[in-house]
Enzyme design. Structure first.
Site, short mmCIF file in Angstrom:
data_model
loop_
_atom_site.label_atom_id
_atom_site.label_comp_id
_atom_site.label_asym_id
_atom_site.label_seq_id
_atom_site.Cartn_x
_atom_site.Cartn_y
_atom_site.Cartn_z
N GLY A 135 0.82 -1.20 0.00
CA GLY A 135 0.00 0.00 0.00
C GLY A 135 0.86 1.25 0.00
N LEU A 157 -1.73 7.35 2.07
CA LEU A 157 -1.04 8.17 3.06
C LEU A 157 -0.27 7.30 4.03
CD1 LEU A 157 -3.54 11.01 3.91
CD2 LEU A 157 -1.65 10.98 2.31
N SER A 201 -17.99 17.21 -0.27
CA SER A 201 -17.26 17.29 0.99
C SER A 201 -18.06 17.84 2.15
CB SER A 201 -16.03 18.17 0.79
OG SER A 201 -15.48 18.51 2.04
N ARG A 237 -21.35 12.68 11.23
CA ARG A 237 -21.88 12.05 10.03
C ARG A 237 -22.97 11.02 10.29
NH1 ARG A 237 -16.06 11.39 6.97
NH2 ARG A 237 -15.93 13.61 6.51
#
Ligand SMILES: Cc1cc2nc3c(=O)[nH]c(=O)nc-3n(C[C@H](O)[C@H](O)[C@H](O)COP(=O)(O)OP(=O)(O)OC[C@H]3O[C@@H](n4cnc5c(N)ncnc54)[C@H](O)[C@@H]3O)c2cc1C
Ligand code: SF4
Ligand code: FES
Lengths: 258, 653
Positions: B41, B44, B285, B332
């Protein structure tokens, strides 16, 4: 709506390729271009024909993976968008669409519409960075950056590394891409110490990878999905000229104090 | 049963990380070079850790299935990254970020890990700024911030609407520097398809070269997975199409435990589904909720009217009404469920009735269109590209969509799984977000794990590994793992069945959304499990992959990933069924607040809010693959012991 598709098919890097013609299934104008290919591929598979290989990932215009030449234009008819952000409503019922991969020597074809863009990575490995070891950075606000510079650096940093600029250029030049990278770092105070070393290393690597010379026709800027400006090429040229004048830094004799 | 020792250091919460770093063994520079580390991977987490490990002197091999490390899904993050810098002087601190994150996760994350995350957050911003990440700035040249959900301070750093790409380019540049210097060997277009375990330790991987179809064995002293989240189990999601669970799933089948698989995040603001052909859902976003107001009509009769024809007094700004303290910036899970509720009441908008408005009219009046364009221009144009609608003149239509997975492979404080030598970073592990992740904290976690945590903690394991003791790839364990991969490829390409991998993926996605989506219940989950097991059987007997395995073959890649998603889907349903409580993103209809509850009467929560059951479920579920595939997976539990924070009722009112 329905369209006729002339698609480049090529088994692998060594095989010769050819166009094959398909009639699309019934389409919805709100489909994305890639969703149209998904639908075509399901139909081909159900008929026992191998689906068309094409590259994609984020499908929202940021990863730089999708890469189709549609009717001669990299990323299709709309300015400022990628292939994956192109929608079927941009075409008419009955249109013929010719779909090809990026064609450029430094981007060899892997299969059908997929090409290999590792040469871009190698250019960046040659110098596209600011050397800062993890843990050695000063407090972020100790390096103020004038907003104008930072905004301009951000304009350049938007480049998604898709390679459309190369595909559009008759010389397969990568100048717009390299200019974007060099300008992003060169506009920031953090990027100054390595500014000229960086530009020199990246330009030289670009040449050895086989990308062609830039004759400033602007075909790259016209297809760039992030609308990277040709002005950055001028900036690159200036920095490169300075780097040649400066030459390699002279080494002082002797070691440290011991 | 698996052995789960969280290895949380002793001492006061705020000193654990410092103490741990000090008391951990170091590896001398001459020996570092003798250890080989595989990192799978380059998002980040993977890029940052590969670069840092190489800087320290380890021999690092990085693997990605993408053509370039820069294309990892992290590139798509839009909104921003949190850090407790308190540059705004608005009362932020490490402790506040820690507390917001623990509370945001509905008290289902590990306290010590979250505190470390908050501590390290400040170093991340320094690191990224020094790399040249073009963060947004104020006129004075200093860094700008914005607000994100679940917080009442402005601590989110951003780079226009593409924070993910800019942070990834920073980590990728660090990686490139080390590739250029020879410290990292980069293997692109290389997909890990199995994990090799030798004497109980993770010592290698089996990889398919996607260009040539070649299957290769690689051994190492330690393996690091930074392979991202598994939200594509739902097929439609905001993830990149290629994101998948295969690396984690194969590790699970080799003995690594999988934690809290049912904790998935449904993001409230995405562009609604438009048709059967849909391949992905696009996120708008969370930062838009700084200036956008969410509403639906008060009466369902108005739902089909054009928004301009609905009078101000006939609009229900339901988040502002229900959660007055946080309003449109409610977390959320809360915002998504509220959207579902108003749509279930018949007040949803758009042709499908599955949509709500996100309206900028008031901000445009207050700030002017130019300011709104400067802040969100790229999102507005993305919205326009997809929907052909202009959000400056009429409100956006949005609906919740699958966005992030809090669950993942179990790891201890050192980020090591229960399999010694296997480390898991970023979205692929389970550790820091509990049952709900706050916006702008995944990027923070990926970079914290990658730059600052793993490069320290991996020494704890390596110091127990003899240099030069790495197994050769000719031994039986490697052979068996390779044969496992080859066997699958042979079966898949033998051409017996009639259905494509995509058709299975679509069917699985619908099934998961219906039975293990935004609202779950016992009967639905049981039905889901039985339907998935039928699907799994059909996949086994009726899959068809065209083309051969010796060339680039996207259908073959897809087939392996979908097969793993089907198995994972079943485990997610089992986990959701086992967890007889509601918490964060996991909403069990049987466990919600009602008018009879004192918390509702006192005005702390609303009717319908999630109801935890700390007395029975304050634990991390860690599922273990059974001896044989026909047996049920084994549930292990790591109790969540909080030393500092009191597990309270989560209130955003
Ligand atoms: C649209 C969107 C917007 C977001 N916005 C934000 C935001 O504003 N703020 C925030 O904090 N978070 C955001 N997130 C979440 C955040 O982006 C991710 O959680 C995070 O970037 C994950 O990083 P990662 O390094 O763990 O994995 P990824 O970036 O997903 O990287 C995975 C890597 O693993 C490789 N890989 C996977 N499997 C294999 C295999 N089998 N073999 C070889 N290689 C493999 C891939 O090639 C890739 O390099 C957003 C997510 C989405 C979907
Ligand atoms: S400059 Fe534009 S066209 Fe070229 S790689 Fe970057 S984004 Fe693509
Ligand atoms: S698929 Fe990512 S930019 Fe098109």
């Amino acid at each position: 709506m329905k369209v006729t598709l002339k698609v480049w098919r090529q088994k692998n890097a060594k095989a010769a390729g050819e166009f094959k013609t398909y009639t699309s299934p019934e389409l919805n104008p709100n489909m994305s271009f890639l969703e149209m290919l998904d639908v075509l591929n399901e139909e081909l598979s159900n008929r026992g024909e191998e689906p068309v290989a094409f590259d994609h990932d984020c499908r929202e215009g940021i990863c730089g993976t999708c890469a189709l030449v549609i009717n001669g234009t990299p990323h299709g008819p709309h300015k400022g968008v990628t292939t994956c952000q192109t929608y079927m409503r941009s075409f008419k019922d009955g249109d013929q669409l010719i779909i090809e991969p990026w064609r450029a020597g430094p981007f060899p074809i892997i299969k059908d519409l997929v090409c290999d863009r590792k040469s871009f990575d190698r250019i960046q490995q040659a110098g596209g960075f600011i050397t800062v070891r993890t843990g050695s950075a000063p407090d972020a606000n100790s390096i103020p950056v004038p907003k104008g510079n930072s905004d301009l650096a951000m304009d350049a940093a938007q480049c998604i590394g898709c390679g459309a600029c190369v595909a559009a250029c008759k010389n397969a030049s990568a100048m717009l891409f390299v200019a974007a990278k060099v300008s992003h770092l060169g506009l920031m105070p953090q990027g100054q110490p390595e500014r000229y070393r960086r530009v020199k290393a990246m330009v030289e690597k670009m040449d050895t990878e086989g990308f062609g010379a830039c004759t400033v026709t602007g075909s790259c800027e016209a297809v760039c999905p992030k609308e990277i400006s040709l002005d950055f090429i001028a900036r690159l040229n200036r920095d490169y000229a300075v780097s040649l004048l400066k030459g390699e830094p002279k080494r002082l004799k002797g070691g440290g104090a011991g | 049963m698996a052995t789960l020792n969280s290895n949380i250091p002793s001492g006061p919460l705020s000193q654990k990380w410092e103490n741990h770093k000090f008391s951990s063994k170091l590896i001398n520079p001459a020996n570092k070079r003798k250890y080989k580390i595989i990192v799978v991977g380059a998002g980040l987490a993977g890029s940052s850790t590969s670069a840092t490990l190489a800087e320290l002197g380890y021999e690092v091999h990085n693997f990605v299935f993408h053509d370039s490390p820069r294309r990892a899904h992290s590139v798509a993050a839009q909104g921003g990254i949190n850090a407790a810098k308190n540059y705004q002087n608005d009362g932020d601190s490490v402790h506040r970020l820690f507390y917001d994150t623990i509370k945001g996760g509905d008290y289902r994350a590990r306290e010590a890990n979250v505190h470390r995350l908050a501590e390290v957050s400040v170093n991340i911003i320094d690191q990224c700024a020094a790399q040249g990440v073009p963060f947004a700035r104020e006129y004075g040249g200093l860094l700008d911030n914005r607000s994100f959900g679940g917080a009442q301070v402005s601590r989110t750093f951003y780079a226009r609407g593409q924070t993910g790409q800019q942070l990834l380019l920073g980590a990728y540049s660090a990686l490139n520097k080390m590739i250029g210097a020879g410290g990292v060997i980069s293997h692109t277009h290389s997909e890990m398809l199995d994990l090799v375990v030798v004497n109980g330790h993770a010592k290698g991987i089996i990889v398919r070269d996607l260009q040539t179809g070649g299957i290769h064995r690689h051994s190492a002293d330690a393996i690091v997975l930074a392979t991202g989240g598994y939200g594509n189990v739902f097929n439609l999601s905001t993830y990149a199409r290629g994101s998948n669970v295969t690396a984690s799933w194969r590790a699970y089948k080799r003995g690594a435990t999988f934690s809290n698989p049912c904790y998935t995040q449904i993001h409230p603001t995405c562009i609604p589904v438009s048709g059967e052909y849909q391949s992905k859902l696009t996120l708008m976003s969370e930062s838009l909720r700084n200036d956008g107001r969410i509403w639906v009509p008060k009466r369902k009769e108005d739902a089909k009217k054009a928004p301009a024809d609905i009078a101000e007094s006939d609009r229900d700004y339901y988040l502002e009404r229900m959660y007055s303290a946080f309003g449109n910036l409610a977390p959320r899970d809360v915002a998504s469920r509220a959207a579902k509720t108003v749509c279930d009441e018949g007040r949803g908008i758009g042709s499908t009735g599955l949509g709500v408005y996100l309206d900028f009219a008031e901000s445009i009046r207050r700030l002017g269109e130019d300011k709104v364009r400067e802040r969100y221009g790229n999102l507005f144009s993305m919205y326009h590209e997809i929907t052909n609608e202009n959000a400056y003149t009429s409100p956006m239509r949005i609906y919740p969509a699958v966005h992030y997975t809090m669950g993942g492979l179990w790891v201890d404080y050192n980020l090591m799984s229960n399999l010694p030598g296997l480390f898991v970073l970023g979205e692929a592990n389970f550790s820091d977000h509990g049952a709900n992740r706050l916006g702008a904290s995944a990027l923070m976690q990926g970079l914290s794990d990658g730059y600052f945590v793993l490069p320290n903690t991996i020494a704890t394991y390596l110091s127990t590994v003899k240099t030069g003791g790495r197994p050769g790839t000719e031994i039986g364990e490697f052979k068996e793992a390779e044969e496992n991969v080859q066997g699958f490829i042979r079966r898949a390409t033998s051409g017996k069945g009639s259905r494509t991998p995509d058709s299975f993926h679509k069917q699985l996605g619908k099934l998961m959304w219906e039975h293990c989506g935004m609202a779950r219940n016992k009967a639905g989950l049981e039905k889901g499990i039985s339907l998935i097991s039928d699907l799994r059987e059909e996949y086994r007997t009726n899959l068809r992959v065209l083309g051969d395995a010796e060339n680039w073959n996207q259908q073959l890649e897809k087939a392996a990933r979908v097969g793993d998603f089907i198995e994972l889907g079943e485990l997610m349903c089992r986990d959701a069924l086992m967890r007889e409580e509601s918490c964060g993103g996991h909403f069990r209809e049987e466990y919600q607040y009602t008018a009879a509850d004192s918390e509702v009467q006192q005005g702390i929560v609303n009717v319908g809010d999630v109801k935890r059951r700390d007395d029975q479920f304050a634990f991390v579920a860690a599922w273990e693959f059974p001896e044989s595939a026909d047996k049920a997976p084994i549930l292990n539990k790591e109790p969540l012991v909080y030393e500092e924070v009191k597990m309270g009722t989560r209130s955003y009112k």
